[in-house]
Motif scaffolding. Sequence first.
Motif: not given
Length: 338
Positions: A284-289
């Motif tokens: 939730x805070x290092x998302x793949x995007x």
Amino acid sequence: MDYEIFDLGDVRLRHGATLRDAKLAYKTYGELNAARSNAIVYPTWYSGQHHDNEWLIGEGMALDPSRYFIIIPNMLGNGLSSSPSNTPPPQDRARFPRVTMYDNVELQHRLVTERFGIERLELVTGWSMGAGQTYQWAVSHPEAVRRILPFCGAAKTSLHNIVFLEGVKAAITADAGWNNGWYDEQPWIGLRAMSRVYAGWGFSQQFYREKIYEDEPLGYGSLDDFLVGFWEGLFIKRDANNLLAMLWTWQNADLGATPGFGGVEEALASISAPAIVMPARQDLYFPPEDNEWEVAHLPGAELRVIPGAWGHFAGGGLNPVDTKFIDDSLKELLAREA
């Protein structure tokens, strides 16, 4: 004491302060070979200490101490290396200076070269803030790094991530007992509140929807049991000023601020080491995007997403499925020519 201390003397930090009598705590696993060519650096993460990284080290694993010499340096601010809680006045507690990712890696580089005489690392890898330090190693000391595998982290802290951390910070500092950092007793109310803020971010919505916290290997009896036993248990044993010092380092992480570079794109483009960049699918805070954007600017890098519902803590060593996924990728990367 199951770790060693490297005395660094007085260290000038990026933001201008001089950290007096700086100390870097570290632990090593395995033996350094005669050629000094089998070393791996595996930095720690937010609130974590060297023993919290040991889940990824073992016989038959990628980080096998019978084959590699593995160095785990403790981040500044984590309570073992120089931190608000262990630095003497006048730089103690609320007066502890600001420390960057760059500062951490510069001190780690001194440890590697001055203490051990190592010129080249087989691998740098790390989770979360450890991933940020992994990126920093590849940019600050490209001649020393053969391969990198940052997992569940980023080259620069995103605005959304900064907002999440503002909630963590506010929970601690809202406790009157915090006293602007000059407390004599830990601000327990603030630390428990901070734990509850963090609980909504560390794991995914699916994790909570399916009540995975009730299953092995966690095995909590209810949501409240999990919030108290896991989340409060994780942070209540930490020092509030230490947590805030590391939080500043995290919020201000920016690979593009490395001296000699004009932004994060330029810094990423300078990385020549083979890389596998591994976000978790529901972080939730290092998302793949965010990592997709980084890999697009990183020559020769591969994006490999950790599947599953564990969110950011897919990289925390809590379940064997994700651990195997990470370990298999490390084995593959170490087998590649670099």
